[in-house]
Design a protein around this motif. Structure first.
Motif, PDB file in Angstrom:
ATOM      1  N   THR A   1       9.776 -10.897  13.238  1.00 48.62           N
ATOM      2  CA  THR A   1       8.374 -10.492  13.106  1.00 48.62           C
ATOM      3  C   THR A   1       7.565 -11.683  12.590  1.00 48.62           C
ATOM      4  O   THR A   1       7.892 -12.266  11.562  1.00 48.62           O
ATOM      5  N   ASN A   2       6.523 -12.032  13.324  1.00 46.91           N
ATOM      6  CA  ASN A   2       5.648 -13.125  12.896  1.00 46.91           C
ATOM      7  C   ASN A   2       4.529 -12.531  12.045  1.00 46.91           C
ATOM      8  O   ASN A   2       3.428 -12.275  12.523  1.00 46.91           O
ATOM      9  N   ILE A   3       4.852 -12.302  10.796  1.00 50.30           N
ATOM     10  CA  ILE A   3       3.918 -11.617   9.910  1.00 50.30           C
ATOM     11  C   ILE A   3       2.675 -12.462   9.625  1.00 50.30           C
ATOM     12  O   ILE A   3       1.596 -11.925   9.410  1.00 50.30           O
ATOM     13  N   LYS A   4       2.796 -13.782   9.672  1.00 49.83           N
ATOM     14  CA  LYS A   4       1.622 -14.633   9.442  1.00 49.83           C
ATOM     15  C   LYS A   4       0.571 -14.425  10.535  1.00 49.83           C
ATOM     16  O   LYS A   4      -0.628 -14.466  10.258  1.00 49.83           O
ATOM     17  N   THR A   5       1.020 -14.176  11.759  1.00 53.30           N
ATOM     18  CA  THR A   5       0.084 -13.883  12.850  1.00 53.30           C
ATOM     19  C   THR A   5      -0.657 -12.579  12.584  1.00 53.30           C
ATOM     20  O   THR A   5      -1.867 -12.480  12.802  1.00 53.30           O
ATOM     21  N   ILE A   6       0.073 -11.590  12.083  1.00 54.27           N
ATOM     22  CA  ILE A   6      -0.564 -10.304  11.773  1.00 54.27           C
ATOM     23  C   ILE A   6      -1.547 -10.479  10.627  1.00 54.27           C
ATOM     24  O   ILE A   6      -2.671  -9.959  10.679  1.00 54.27           O
ATOM     25  N   PHE A   7      -1.162 -11.228   9.589  1.00 55.76           N
ATOM     26  CA  PHE A   7      -2.090 -11.501   8.489  1.00 55.76           C
ATOM     27  C   PHE A   7      -3.346 -12.201   9.012  1.00 55.76           C
ATOM     28  O   PHE A   7      -4.456 -11.929   8.561  1.00 55.76           O
ATOM     29  N   ALA A   8      -3.171 -13.118   9.958  1.00 57.97           N
ATOM     30  CA  ALA A   8      -4.316 -13.830  10.546  1.00 57.97           C
ATOM     31  C   ALA A   8      -5.222 -12.851  11.288  1.00 57.97           C
ATOM     32  O   ALA A   8      -6.453 -12.942  11.203  1.00 57.97           O
ATOM     33  N   GLN A   9      -4.621 -11.901  12.026  1.00 58.76           N
ATOM     34  CA  GLN A   9      -5.420 -10.901  12.736  1.00 58.76           C
ATOM     35  C   GLN A   9      -6.227 -10.050  11.757  1.00 58.76           C
ATOM     36  O   GLN A   9      -7.340  -9.631  12.068  1.00 58.76           O
ATOM     37  N   LEU A  10      -5.657  -9.796  10.595  1.00 57.26           N
ATOM     38  CA  LEU A  10      -6.355  -9.026   9.574  1.00 57.26           C
ATOM     39  C   LEU A  10      -7.355  -9.881   8.802  1.00 57.26           C
ATOM     40  O   LEU A  10      -8.227  -9.349   8.117  1.00 57.26           O
ATOM     41  N   GLY A  11      -7.231 -11.200   8.892  1.00 60.00           N
ATOM     42  CA  GLY A  11      -8.118 -12.112   8.171  1.00 60.00           C
ATOM     43  C   GLY A  11      -7.796 -12.212   6.692  1.00 60.00           C
ATOM     44  O   GLY A  11      -8.622 -12.659   5.897  1.00 60.00           O
ATOM     45  N   LEU A  12      -6.591 -11.822   6.318  1.00 58.90           N
ATOM     46  CA  LEU A  12      -6.247 -11.776   4.892  1.00 58.90           C
ATOM     47  C   LEU A  12      -6.247 -13.147   4.236  1.00 58.90           C
ATOM     48  O   LEU A  12      -6.789 -13.312   3.145  1.00 58.90           O
ATOM     49  N   GLN A  13      -5.625 -14.123   4.868  1.00 62.21           N
ATOM     50  CA  GLN A  13      -5.453 -15.412   4.205  1.00 62.21           C
ATOM     51  C   GLN A  13      -6.779 -16.097   3.902  1.00 62.21           C
ATOM     52  O   GLN A  13      -6.895 -16.800   2.911  1.00 62.21           O
ATOM     53  N   GLN A  14      -7.791 -15.861   4.728  1.00 62.49           N
ATOM     54  CA  GLN A  14      -9.091 -16.482   4.484  1.00 62.49           C
ATOM     55  C   GLN A  14      -9.845 -15.796   3.352  1.00 62.49           C
ATOM     56  O   GLN A  14     -10.688 -16.406   2.714  1.00 62.49           O
ATOM     57  N   GLN A  15      -9.544 -14.522   3.090  1.00 63.04           N
ATOM     58  CA  GLN A  15     -10.305 -13.755   2.112  1.00 63.04           C
ATOM     59  C   GLN A  15      -9.638 -13.654   0.737  1.00 63.04           C
ATOM     60  O   GLN A  15     -10.304 -13.335  -0.235  1.00 63.04           O
TER      61      GLN A  15
END
Length: 133
Positions: free
Chosen positions: A95-109
């Motif tokens: 599972t590429n969880i970082k891609t999912i986090f990116a889709q959610l915009g979590l890392q930027q916020q």
């Protein structure tokens, strides 16, 4: 809740204030690790808040339960558990969880400390799951 539904629900939020409230509500609903397991044995090292995650293998599928002492982090724990729960060890590790986090915009916020904590949660889960193979 599956990944697509989580992303769809997240994208329905009007702004980041609504998204934070949604994350907190997920924590209230899905961060279900009982208090007796909120011990050093289940603690995630590298999180600013206290975080506990129980990683088990049940009938060939990974079972995750987590919790935190901070409302927003509890929601992040719930998201991580939802995204990775009920998968075989191989499925989870692929599972590429970082891609999912990116889709959610979590890392930027999220603050750098919260991002580090999120990475520590995922890293710990992946390390424990590797032992199941």
């Amino acid at each position: 809740m599956d990944t697509d539904k989580l992303i769809k629900n997240f994208n329905r939020c009007i702004d980041w204030e609504d998204k934070y409230l949604y994350i907190i509500s997920l924590g209230e609903k899905y961060a279900l690790l009982p208090a007796e397991k909120q011990t050093e044995q289940y603690a995630i090292v590298g999180c600013q808040s206290s975080v506990w995650i129980d990683v088990k293998l049940i009938e060939g599928k990974v079972s995750l339960l987590g919790n935190s002492d901070a409302a927003l982090v509890k929601g992040l724990v719930a998201i991580v558990c939802m995204l990775l729960n009920d998968k075989t060890p191989s499925e989870l590790l692929n599972t590429n969880i970082k891609t999912i986090f990116a889709q959610l915009g979590l890392q930027q916020q999220l603050t750098p400390a919260r991002n580090q904590g999120l990475e520590a949660m995922v890293r710990t889960i992946f390390n424990k799951v590797e032992h199941f193979i």
